[in-house]
Design a protein around this motif. Sequence first.
Motif, PDB file in Angstrom:
ATOM      1  N   GLN A 108       0.822  -1.209   0.000  1.00  0.00           N
ATOM      2  CA  GLN A 108       0.000   0.000   0.000  1.00  0.00           C
ATOM      3  C   GLN A 108       0.861   1.266   0.000  1.00  0.00           C
ATOM      4  OE1 GLN A 108      -2.639  -0.566   3.396  1.00  0.00           O
ATOM      5  NE2 GLN A 108      -4.225  -1.459   2.070  1.00  0.00           N
ATOM      6  N   VAL A 109       2.033   1.160   0.587  1.00  0.00           N
ATOM      7  CA  VAL A 109       2.963   2.293   0.546  1.00  0.00           C
ATOM      8  C   VAL A 109       3.365   2.581  -0.902  1.00  0.00           C
ATOM      9  CG1 VAL A 109       5.256   3.095   1.236  1.00  0.00           C
ATOM     10  CG2 VAL A 109       3.833   1.856   2.870  1.00  0.00           C
ATOM     11  N   VAL A 110       3.625   1.525  -1.658  1.00  0.00           N
ATOM     12  CA  VAL A 110       4.019   1.700  -3.059  1.00  0.00           C
ATOM     13  C   VAL A 110       2.880   2.332  -3.855  1.00  0.00           C
ATOM     14  CG1 VAL A 110       4.825   0.528  -5.147  1.00  0.00           C
ATOM     15  CG2 VAL A 110       5.599  -0.259  -2.904  1.00  0.00           C
ATOM     16  N   ILE A 111       1.647   1.908  -3.581  1.00  0.00           N
ATOM     17  CA  ILE A 111       0.499   2.471  -4.294  1.00  0.00           C
ATOM     18  C   ILE A 111       0.397   3.979  -4.071  1.00  0.00           C
ATOM     19  CG2 ILE A 111      -2.020   2.471  -4.462  1.00  0.00           C
ATOM     20  CD1 ILE A 111      -1.945  -0.510  -3.705  1.00  0.00           C
ATOM     21  N   LEU A 112       0.421   4.386  -2.791  1.00  0.00           N
ATOM     22  CA  LEU A 112       0.310   5.816  -2.500  1.00  0.00           C
ATOM     23  C   LEU A 112       1.525   6.578  -3.023  1.00  0.00           C
ATOM     24  CD1 LEU A 112      -1.360   8.025  -1.190  1.00  0.00           C
ATOM     25  CD2 LEU A 112      -0.065   7.663   0.929  1.00  0.00           C
ATOM     26  N   ALA A 113       2.715   5.984  -2.904  1.00  0.00           N
ATOM     27  CA  ALA A 113       3.922   6.651  -3.398  1.00  0.00           C
ATOM     28  C   ALA A 113       3.851   6.875  -4.904  1.00  0.00           C
ATOM     29  CB  ALA A 113       5.158   5.832  -3.045  1.00  0.00           C
ATOM     30  N   SER A 114       3.238   5.936  -5.638  1.00  0.00           N
ATOM     31  CA  SER A 114       3.116   6.124  -7.086  1.00  0.00           C
ATOM     32  C   SER A 114       2.196   7.302  -7.409  1.00  0.00           C
ATOM     33  CB  SER A 114       2.597   4.846  -7.736  1.00  0.00           C
ATOM     34  OG  SER A 114       1.244   4.586  -7.382  1.00  0.00           O
ATOM     35  N   MET A 115       1.142   7.509  -6.601  1.00  0.00           N
ATOM     36  CA  MET A 115       0.264   8.664  -6.796  1.00  0.00           C
ATOM     37  C   MET A 115       0.995   9.955  -6.458  1.00  0.00           C
ATOM     38  SD  MET A 115      -3.173   6.975  -5.141  1.00  0.00           S
ATOM     39  CE  MET A 115      -4.054   8.543  -5.190  1.00  0.00           C
ATOM     40  N   ILE A 116       1.760   9.940  -5.392  1.00  0.00           N
ATOM     41  CA  ILE A 116       2.561  11.113  -5.023  1.00  0.00           C
ATOM     42  C   ILE A 116       3.530  11.459  -6.154  1.00  0.00           C
ATOM     43  CG2 ILE A 116       4.283  11.991  -3.406  1.00  0.00           C
ATOM     44  CD1 ILE A 116       3.007  10.128  -1.294  1.00  0.00           C
ATOM     45  N   GLU A 117       4.160  10.433  -6.711  1.00  0.00           N
ATOM     46  CA  GLU A 117       5.139  10.646  -7.776  1.00  0.00           C
ATOM     47  C   GLU A 117       4.507  11.313  -8.989  1.00  0.00           C
ATOM     48  OE1 GLU A 117       8.505  11.128  -8.230  1.00  0.00           O
ATOM     49  OE2 GLU A 117       8.747   9.143  -7.320  1.00  0.00           O
ATOM     50  N   ARG A 118       3.295  10.911  -9.331  1.00  0.00           N
ATOM     51  CA  ARG A 118       2.641  11.452 -10.505  1.00  0.00           C
ATOM     52  C   ARG A 118       2.044  12.834 -10.262  1.00  0.00           C
ATOM     53  NH1 ARG A 118       3.832   9.501 -15.229  1.00  0.00           N
ATOM     54  NH2 ARG A 118       1.741   9.964 -16.024  1.00  0.00           N
ATOM     55  N   GLU A 119       1.778  13.164  -9.017  1.00  0.00           N
ATOM     56  CA  GLU A 119       1.176  14.463  -8.693  1.00  0.00           C
ATOM     57  C   GLU A 119       2.224  15.535  -8.445  1.00  0.00           C
ATOM     58  OE1 GLU A 119      -1.781  15.499  -8.843  1.00  0.00           O
ATOM     59  OE2 GLU A 119      -3.274  14.016  -8.262  1.00  0.00           O
ATOM     60  N   ALA A 120       3.357  15.167  -7.883  1.00  0.00           N
ATOM     61  CA  ALA A 120       4.340  16.160  -7.428  1.00  0.00           C
ATOM     62  C   ALA A 120       4.971  16.873  -8.617  1.00  0.00           C
ATOM     63  CB  ALA A 120       5.412  15.495  -6.577  1.00  0.00           C
ATOM     64  N   GLY A 121       4.852  18.202  -8.631  1.00  0.00           N
ATOM     65  CA  GLY A 121       5.511  19.002  -9.660  1.00  0.00           C
ATOM     66  C   GLY A 121       6.903  19.426  -9.229  1.00  0.00           C
ATOM     67  N   LYS A 122       7.093  19.538  -7.922  1.00  0.00           N
ATOM     68  CA  LYS A 122       8.386  19.912  -7.362  1.00  0.00           C
ATOM     69  C   LYS A 122       8.754  18.892  -6.289  1.00  0.00           C
ATOM     70  CE  LYS A 122       7.776  24.900  -8.152  1.00  0.00           C
ATOM     71  NZ  LYS A 122       7.713  26.244  -7.512  1.00  0.00           N
ATOM     72  N   SER A 123      10.030  18.619  -6.190  1.00  0.00           N
ATOM     73  CA  SER A 123      10.472  17.565  -5.279  1.00  0.00           C
ATOM     74  C   SER A 123      10.174  17.891  -3.821  1.00  0.00           C
ATOM     75  CB  SER A 123      11.974  17.327  -5.459  1.00  0.00           C
ATOM     76  OG  SER A 123      12.710  18.519  -5.207  1.00  0.00           O
ATOM     77  N   ASP A 124      10.186  19.168  -3.460  1.00  0.00           N
ATOM     78  CA  ASP A 124       9.970  19.526  -2.053  1.00  0.00           C
ATOM     79  C   ASP A 124       8.494  19.494  -1.663  1.00  0.00           C
ATOM     80  OD1 ASP A 124       9.203  21.676  -3.546  1.00  0.00           O
ATOM     81  OD2 ASP A 124      10.311  23.174  -2.398  1.00  0.00           O
ATOM     82  N   GLU A 125       7.614  19.171  -2.619  1.00  0.00           N
ATOM     83  CA  GLU A 125       6.180  19.102  -2.312  1.00  0.00           C
ATOM     84  C   GLU A 125       5.716  17.686  -1.969  1.00  0.00           C
ATOM     85  OE1 GLU A 125       4.393  22.750  -5.040  1.00  0.00           O
ATOM     86  OE2 GLU A 125       4.099  20.653  -5.653  1.00  0.00           O
ATOM     87  N   ARG A 126       6.596  16.719  -2.109  1.00  0.00           N
ATOM     88  CA  ARG A 126       6.168  15.334  -1.943  1.00  0.00           C
ATOM     89  C   ARG A 126       5.545  15.076  -0.569  1.00  0.00           C
ATOM     90  NH1 ARG A 126      10.883  14.272  -5.289  1.00  0.00           N
ATOM     91  NH2 ARG A 126      10.284  13.014  -7.109  1.00  0.00           N
ATOM     92  N   THR A 127       6.177  15.551   0.481  1.00  0.00           N
ATOM     93  CA  THR A 127       5.655  15.252   1.819  1.00  0.00           C
ATOM     94  C   THR A 127       4.321  15.941   2.069  1.00  0.00           C
ATOM     95  OG1 THR A 127       6.991  17.066   2.735  1.00  0.00           O
ATOM     96  CG2 THR A 127       7.948  14.846   2.778  1.00  0.00           C
ATOM     97  N   ARG A 128       4.089  17.115   1.486  1.00  0.00           N
ATOM     98  CA  ARG A 128       2.810  17.817   1.671  1.00  0.00           C
ATOM     99  C   ARG A 128       1.705  17.131   0.879  1.00  0.00           C
ATOM    100  NH1 ARG A 128       3.345  24.247   1.312  1.00  0.00           N
ATOM    101  NH2 ARG A 128       1.277  24.041   2.280  1.00  0.00           N
TER     102      ARG A 128
END
Length: 447
Positions: free
Chosen positions: A249-269
């Motif tokens: 499930q971590v991989v699933i959510l991380a893949s969504m984060i990867e596709r949404e993030a426009g800037k690297s420093d936004e990943r955690t938000r």
Amino acid sequence: MTADPRPSQSTGEGPAPRPQSGDAGSTTRLSPRSPRAALQPESVPLPQRPSRRARHPIVVAGSAIFTIILLLAAVAAFGLAAGLQRFEAPGPLDESKIVNIPRNLGPRDIADLLQRENVIDQRWVFLGGVLAQKAWYKLKAGEYEFKRQASLHDVVETIVEGKAYEHQLTLPEGLTSEQIVTRLMDNEVLSGNIKDIPKEGSILPESYKFVRGTTREQLIQQMQQAERRVLAEVWDHRAPDLPFKSPDQVVILASMIEREAGKSDERTRIAAVFINRLKSHMRLQSDPTIIYGLVGGKGTLGRPILRSEIDQPTPYNTYVIDGLPPGPIANPGRASLEAAVNPARTKELYFVADGTGGHAFAENLEQHQKNVARLRQLEQQQRGDAQEPQLQSIPTGSATKPSVPPGPGVSGSKPRNSHQPPGQVGASGRHGNDTQAGEVQPGARAQ
């Protein structure tokens, strides 16, 4: 008694007798010779003739051979010193060069190949150096990089030690497994085919080094091993109270984060927005999940998302389903995996594009709507700037009106979250009209 020093009177009977050397107390004295005797040459003993053994043919031949050996040794020593100097001297290469040495080539063939490639210019010195280093049968096939002005010693050492040149392949974060397979098949250095497309999310996007001839299946296995190692590390260091039941499930959510993030420093938000929504039982409403549900591993839709597609049920469409999709929608990198298990500590539930490549985040609907209005204003300004050159080219009084190209970013005005209050929008700020631009395009960060 001593002899009388006075000369004796000649009696006419010849010279006086010489005193005997054995007489006690006498002193040896040579009597002068006559002029005739003094003129006579003294007798010199004849030289002794060599023995028959010294004149034996074997001894003579051995002596000649020994002399020849000494001469040859002197010549060899001189040649060795000169060869050693050439063996260590800088080579002819003006710049580094990569040379592929095929299998089943002997030392002479390798020397010819290196000379043709201008890596060496003294074939026999190369072969002599190989012999001197006892490396005649130790030269290895492979692709090697020879540095600028590499000496013969450097060349032999590189081939003997098998220091093959390493190629590098860099995979951007957010590619699907199908896109990664396409890149591997396009790489001419790799060999072999790929039997099956790897499971989505099982590959770690990273830079990988490999030598010529490495099979594509081998490289995929290396990528999958790297992903399992990193996933185990981040899972062991995950924050408490996360709504995950397994590392998958971590991989699933991380893949969504990867596709949404426009800037690297936004990943955690972004991760925090999704985690907060999961905890609040809100739909995630992520645009990339719509696209993956429509095209799968192809990754790109090639056009904006239609409003009808937002409502189209697919197993991955988080505008329709609750919770996480059934699997990853891409291959996330380490940063997104770490963001998924260690999100920012915020109460944010919304984010929308800010027009600069990043996002504006909000904790409530009112603040989010202000961010959307700000984006609308920016879009209108961009449309106006793009329209001015066209207006200037239209003749006065013409009935033709310039077409206004659709602007980037979120578009439309009709709310799409049926499970939320009227006017509320999803996590990524979607509103949705049929043909308006501004939908998040898949692969924009990983082309």
